[in-house]
Design a protein around this motif. Structure first.
Motif, PDB file in Angstrom:
ATOM      1  N   SER A   1       0.851  -1.188   0.000  1.00 33.11           N
ATOM      2  CA  SER A   1       0.000   0.000   0.000  1.00 33.11           C
ATOM      3  C   SER A   1       0.890   1.243   0.000  1.00 33.11           C
ATOM      4  CB  SER A   1      -0.896   0.013   1.239  1.00 33.11           C
ATOM      5  OG  SER A   1      -0.108   0.195   2.417  1.00 33.11           O
ATOM      6  N   ALA A   2       0.286   2.397  -0.249  1.00 30.18           N
ATOM      7  CA  ALA A   2       1.047   3.644  -0.179  1.00 30.18           C
ATOM      8  C   ALA A   2       1.610   3.833   1.228  1.00 30.18           C
ATOM      9  CB  ALA A   2       0.161   4.824  -0.580  1.00 30.18           C
ATOM     10  N   ALA A   3       0.830   3.465   2.236  1.00 31.26           N
ATOM     11  CA  ALA A   3       1.314   3.580   3.617  1.00 31.26           C
ATOM     12  C   ALA A   3       2.504   2.659   3.859  1.00 31.26           C
ATOM     13  CB  ALA A   3       0.186   3.254   4.593  1.00 31.26           C
ATOM     14  N   ASP A   4       2.498   1.475   3.249  1.00 33.32           N
ATOM     15  CA  ASP A   4       3.628   0.543   3.374  1.00 33.32           C
ATOM     16  C   ASP A   4       4.910   1.174   2.815  1.00 33.32           C
ATOM     17  OD1 ASP A   4       2.086  -1.522   4.475  1.00 33.32           O
ATOM     18  OD2 ASP A   4       1.648  -2.395   2.509  1.00 33.32           O
ATOM     19  N   ILE A   5       4.786   1.798   1.641  1.00 38.98           N
ATOM     20  CA  ILE A   5       5.960   2.404   0.998  1.00 38.98           C
ATOM     21  C   ILE A   5       6.505   3.539   1.850  1.00 38.98           C
ATOM     22  CG2 ILE A   5       6.778   3.631  -1.045  1.00 38.98           C
ATOM     23  CD1 ILE A   5       4.514   2.215  -2.614  1.00 38.98           C
ATOM     24  N   ALA A   6       5.618   4.413   2.320  1.00 36.80           N
ATOM     25  CA  ALA A   6       6.058   5.539   3.136  1.00 36.80           C
ATOM     26  C   ALA A   6       6.720   5.056   4.423  1.00 36.80           C
ATOM     27  CB  ALA A   6       4.872   6.451   3.450  1.00 36.80           C
ATOM     28  N   TYR A   7       6.152   4.015   5.037  1.00 32.59           N
ATOM     29  CA  TYR A   7       6.720   3.485   6.274  1.00 32.59           C
ATOM     30  C   TYR A   7       8.076   2.833   6.015  1.00 32.59           C
ATOM     31  CZ  TYR A   7       7.171   0.965  10.673  1.00 32.59           C
ATOM     32  OH  TYR A   7       7.638   0.481  11.876  1.00 32.59           O
ATOM     33  N   TYR A   8       8.205   2.153   4.896  1.00 34.47           N
ATOM     34  CA  TYR A   8       9.499   1.552   4.526  1.00 34.47           C
ATOM     35  C   TYR A   8      10.580   2.623   4.404  1.00 34.47           C
ATOM     36  CZ  TYR A   8      12.959  -0.656   1.436  1.00 34.47           C
ATOM     37  OH  TYR A   8      14.127  -1.129   0.860  1.00 34.47           O
TER      38      TYR A   8
ATOM     39  N   PHE B   1       7.821  -7.563   7.286  1.00 37.63           N
ATOM     40  CA  PHE B   1       8.719  -7.445   8.440  1.00 37.63           C
ATOM     41  C   PHE B   1      10.179  -7.790   8.126  1.00 37.63           C
ATOM     42  CE2 PHE B   1       4.465  -8.571  10.014  1.00 37.63           C
ATOM     43  CZ  PHE B   1       4.175  -7.391  10.686  1.00 37.63           C
ATOM     44  N   ASP B   2      10.511  -7.775   6.852  1.00 41.67           N
ATOM     45  CA  ASP B   2      11.922  -7.845   6.470  1.00 41.67           C
ATOM     46  C   ASP B   2      12.498  -6.439   6.607  1.00 41.67           C
ATOM     47  OD1 ASP B   2      14.320  -8.775   5.618  1.00 41.67           O
ATOM     48  OD2 ASP B   2      13.701  -9.196   3.559  1.00 41.67           O
ATOM     49  N   SER B   3      13.830  -6.327   6.580  1.00 46.32           N
ATOM     50  CA  SER B   3      14.446  -5.004   6.716  1.00 46.32           C
ATOM     51  C   SER B   3      15.278  -4.687   5.479  1.00 46.32           C
ATOM     52  CB  SER B   3      15.328  -4.941   7.971  1.00 46.32           C
ATOM     53  OG  SER B   3      16.336  -5.922   7.924  1.00 46.32           O
ATOM     54  N   VAL B   4      15.460  -3.401   5.253  1.00 42.92           N
ATOM     55  CA  VAL B   4      16.192  -2.916   4.096  1.00 42.92           C
ATOM     56  C   VAL B   4      17.645  -3.397   4.151  1.00 42.92           C
ATOM     57  CG1 VAL B   4      16.827  -0.756   5.246  1.00 42.92           C
ATOM     58  CG2 VAL B   4      16.748  -0.844   2.756  1.00 42.92           C
ATOM     59  N   GLY B   5      18.236  -3.657   2.991  1.00 46.18           N
ATOM     60  CA  GLY B   5      19.627  -4.102   2.944  1.00 46.18           C
ATOM     61  C   GLY B   5      20.341  -3.557   1.737  1.00 46.18           C
ATOM     62  N   GLY B   6      21.607  -3.873   1.624  1.00 44.34           N
ATOM     63  CA  GLY B   6      22.417  -3.452   0.489  1.00 44.34           C
ATOM     64  C   GLY B   6      22.543  -1.949   0.398  1.00 44.34           C
ATOM     65  N   SER B   7      22.706  -1.450  -0.823  1.00 38.60           N
ATOM     66  CA  SER B   7      22.901  -0.013  -1.016  1.00 38.60           C
ATOM     67  C   SER B   7      21.639   0.777  -0.671  1.00 38.60           C
ATOM     68  CB  SER B   7      23.311   0.267  -2.464  1.00 38.60           C
ATOM     69  OG  SER B   7      22.339  -0.216  -3.369  1.00 38.60           O
ATOM     70  N   MET B   8      20.493   0.099  -0.655  1.00 40.39           N
ATOM     71  CA  MET B   8      19.243   0.789  -0.315  1.00 40.39           C
ATOM     72  C   MET B   8      19.209   1.204   1.150  1.00 40.39           C
ATOM     73  SD  MET B   8      16.468   1.941  -1.641  1.00 40.39           S
ATOM     74  CE  MET B   8      15.013   2.710  -0.924  1.00 40.39           C
ATOM     75  N   ALA B   9      20.019   0.568   1.986  1.00 35.88           N
ATOM     76  CA  ALA B   9      20.026   0.919   3.410  1.00 35.88           C
ATOM     77  C   ALA B   9      20.419   2.375   3.601  1.00 35.88           C
ATOM     78  CB  ALA B   9      20.979  -0.007   4.166  1.00 35.88           C
ATOM     79  N   SER B  10      21.430   2.818   2.866  1.00 34.69           N
ATOM     80  CA  SER B  10      21.849   4.209   2.972  1.00 34.69           C
ATOM     81  C   SER B  10      20.791   5.153   2.422  1.00 34.69           C
ATOM     82  CB  SER B  10      23.174   4.410   2.224  1.00 34.69           C
ATOM     83  OG  SER B  10      23.592   5.750   2.278  1.00 34.69           O
ATOM     84  N   VAL B  11      20.148   4.747   1.333  1.00 30.49           N
ATOM     85  CA  VAL B  11      19.077   5.555   0.753  1.00 30.49           C
ATOM     86  C   VAL B  11      17.949   5.731   1.758  1.00 30.49           C
ATOM     87  CG1 VAL B  11      17.350   5.685  -1.079  1.00 30.49           C
ATOM     88  CG2 VAL B  11      19.644   4.812  -1.588  1.00 30.49           C
ATOM     89  N   GLN B  12      17.579   4.630   2.413  1.00 28.53           N
ATOM     90  CA  GLN B  12      16.486   4.694   3.390  1.00 28.53           C
ATOM     91  C   GLN B  12      16.858   5.578   4.576  1.00 28.53           C
ATOM     92  OE1 GLN B  12      16.411   2.889   6.716  1.00 28.53           O
ATOM     93  NE2 GLN B  12      14.634   4.206   7.013  1.00 28.53           N
ATOM     94  N   GLU B  13      18.110   5.524   5.015  1.00 26.22           N
ATOM     95  CA  GLU B  13      18.543   6.385   6.121  1.00 26.22           C
ATOM     96  C   GLU B  13      18.369   7.853   5.759  1.00 26.22           C
ATOM     97  OE1 GLU B  13      22.537   5.394   7.047  1.00 26.22           O
ATOM     98  OE2 GLU B  13      22.057   3.391   7.815  1.00 26.22           O
ATOM     99  N   ASN B  14      18.637   8.187   4.508  1.00 29.59           N
ATOM    100  CA  ASN B  14      18.449   9.569   4.069  1.00 29.59           C
ATOM    101  C   ASN B  14      16.967   9.943   4.066  1.00 29.59           C
ATOM    102  OD1 ASN B  14      21.229  10.000   3.529  1.00 29.59           O
ATOM    103  ND2 ASN B  14      21.023   8.974   1.558  1.00 29.59           N
ATOM    104  N   TRP B  15      16.140   9.047   3.518  1.00 33.85           N
ATOM    105  CA  TRP B  15      14.718   9.365   3.406  1.00 33.85           C
ATOM    106  C   TRP B  15      14.028   9.413   4.764  1.00 33.85           C
ATOM    107  CZ3 TRP B  15      11.689  11.356  -0.234  1.00 33.85           C
ATOM    108  CH2 TRP B  15      12.254  11.498  -1.500  1.00 33.85           C
ATOM    109  N   ALA B  16      14.613   8.806   5.767  1.00 34.73           N
ATOM    110  CA  ALA B  16      14.053   8.920   7.115  1.00 34.73           C
ATOM    111  C   ALA B  16      14.163  10.343   7.646  1.00 34.73           C
ATOM    112  CB  ALA B  16      14.769   7.958   8.065  1.00 34.73           C
ATOM    113  N   LYS B  17      15.018  11.160   7.028  1.00 32.57           N
ATOM    114  CA  LYS B  17      15.260  12.530   7.494  1.00 32.57           C
ATOM    115  C   LYS B  17      14.434  13.572   6.742  1.00 32.57           C
ATOM    116  CE  LYS B  17      20.022  11.707   9.111  1.00 32.57           C
ATOM    117  NZ  LYS B  17      20.067  10.248   8.944  1.00 32.57           N
ATOM    118  N   VAL B  18      13.717  13.164   5.710  1.00 32.46           N
ATOM    119  CA  VAL B  18      12.891  14.141   4.990  1.00 32.46           C
ATOM    120  C   VAL B  18      11.530  14.235   5.664  1.00 32.46           C
ATOM    121  CG1 VAL B  18      14.087  13.591   2.823  1.00 32.46           C
ATOM    122  CG2 VAL B  18      11.894  12.515   3.315  1.00 32.46           C
TER     123      VAL B  18
END
Length: 302
Positions: free
Chosen positions: A250-257, A266-283
Motif C-alpha cells: 500500500s502507499a502507507a507501506d511504501i512511506a513506512y518503509y 517485516f523484512d528489513s532494508v539491505g544493500g545499497s538501499m540501506a543508505s538511501v532509506q537512512e536519508n529518506w528517514a530525514k525528509v
C-alpha cells in the motif's frame, strides 16, 4: 586525382568535424540565466537528504555526523570502469566552496564542470536536470554550510573508449534531450510532488531503471528494475505497482518503509538501499507520502 577534386571531400569532412564539435561542446548556464531567488536553507537540507548526497560523497565508512563531511573518495565499480566520487565539501580549493551558484547549477543541469569539462553520468545530472533552479540554489546554499575537507581524490580509472571525455558530448545529445516521464493523470497533488522527487532529486531511476549498451536509461522500462549499475551480481528490484514489483504494497507501506526500513512482511532494508532509506528517514513525512503516492500511480511493468 586533381587537387580540385580533393578539396570538396576535405571541406565536407572539416565541416562535419566542426558541426560535431559545436553540437557536443560542454554547455554552461550563466548567472544572468538564474532566477532571482533568496536561498532557503531548510529546503536545501530537505533536498540534500532526498538526493542522498552523503551516501556517495561522504568518505567511505563514515557514520553519523561524519557523513556531513563530504570528502568523497568512494569508488564506484561499473562495467565501464571505476569512478572516484569527488569532494563535495565547502572547501574552496578541494571541494565546491569556491563555486558560484551558476557553476553548481551548470554541473547539476548540464553536466559541465566550472573549467568547462563534461562530467561522466556516474554523477546523475541526467536526473538532476529535472530539478527547479530555485531548488538547486537552495541545495548549494545548504552544502556551503557543511564542514570543509581538503581531501583530494584520485582520477577515474576507465577503459578505452570511455576514458575519452570528449565523447560524453555525444552521450548528452542522445540522452539529455529526453523529457521526464509524464506525471500520471491524477488530481492528487502528492502524486505531482512525488513525481518531482523521484525523477529529480531522488534520482531513483538511476538504479531502478535498466540501461542500454551506452549507459543511458531505458525509459520504456521506467523503474522496472534491472542489473546492478555498479556491475554486482545482484539485481535492483522493480518498484512499479506490478506483481513483480511492489504491487502488493500500500502507499502507507511504501512511506513506512522509507521511514523505518521495514517491509510489509517485516523484512528489513539491505544493500545499497540501506543508505538511501537512512536519508529518506530525514525528509518530512509529506515527501515520503508523496513518493509513495507516485509509485502507486505509475504504470505497472513486469
Amino acid at each position: 586525382m586533381s587537387l580540385r577534386l580533393l578539396v570538396w571531400p576535405l571541406a565536407l569532412v572539416l565541416l562535419a568535424v566542426a558541426a560535431a564539435v559545436y553540437l557536443t561542446w560542454p554547455e554552461r548556464i550563466d548567472a544572468a540565466q538564474l532566477p532571482a531567488h533568496e536561498a532557503d536553507l531548510a529546503n536545501g537540507e530537505r533536498l540534500f537528504w532526498a538526493g542522498g548526497c552523503a551516501s556517495c560523497h561522504a568518505a567511505p565508512g563514515a557514520k553519523g555526523e561524519d557523513k556531513l563531511l563530504l570528502a568523497g573518495g568512494l569508488e564506484l565499480k561499473t562495467p565501464f570502469g571505476s569512478f572516484t566520487v569527488p569532494n563535495l565539501s565547502s572547501d574552496p580549493q578541494a571541494g565546491i566552496g569556491g563555486w558560484s551558484d551558476a557553476d553548481f547549477v551548470t554541473a547539476m543541469v548540464k553536466g559541465t564542470s566550472p573549467d568547462g569539462r563534461h562530467y561522466y553520468p556516474s554523477f546523475p545530472y541526467a536526473s538532476y536536470r529535472h530539478m527547479r533552479l530555485e531548488d538547486l540554489i537552495d541545495l548549494k546554499a545548504f552544502l556551503d554550510t557543511l564542514p570543509p575537507s581538503d581531501a583530494r581524490n584520485g582520477d577515474h580509472d576507465l577503459a578505452f573508449p570511455y576514458s575519452i571525455r570528449a565523447g560524453l558530448g555525444a552521450w548528452k545529445l542522445l540522452y539529455l534531450g529526453q523529457p521526464a516521464p509524464p506525471v500520471p493523470d491524477s488530481d492528487d497533488p502528492l502524486v505531482a510532488r512525488g513525481a518531482y522527487l523521484v525523477t529529480g532529486a531522488g534520482h531513483c531511476a538511476e538504479c531502478h531503471t535498466p540501461r542500454d549498451a551506452f549507459g543511458g536509461l531505458d525509459s520504456a522500462r521506467w523503474l522496472a528494475g534491472g542489473p546492478d549499475p555498479e556491475g554486482g551480481d545482484g539485481a535492483i528490484p522493480n518498484i512499479t505497482p506490478s506483481q513483480a514489483g511492489i504491487g502488493g504494497w500500500s502507499a502507507a507501506d511504501i512511506a513506512y518503509y522509507l521511514e523505518s526500513g521495514f517491509t510489509p512482511d517485516f523484512d528489513s532494508v539491505g544493500g545499497s538501499m540501506a543508505s538511501v532509506q537512512e536519508n529518506w528517514a530525514k525528509v518530512p513525512d509529506e515527501d515520503r507520502r508523496a513518493v509513495a503516492a507516485y509509485l502507486k500511480a505509475i504504470a505497472p511493468l513486469p
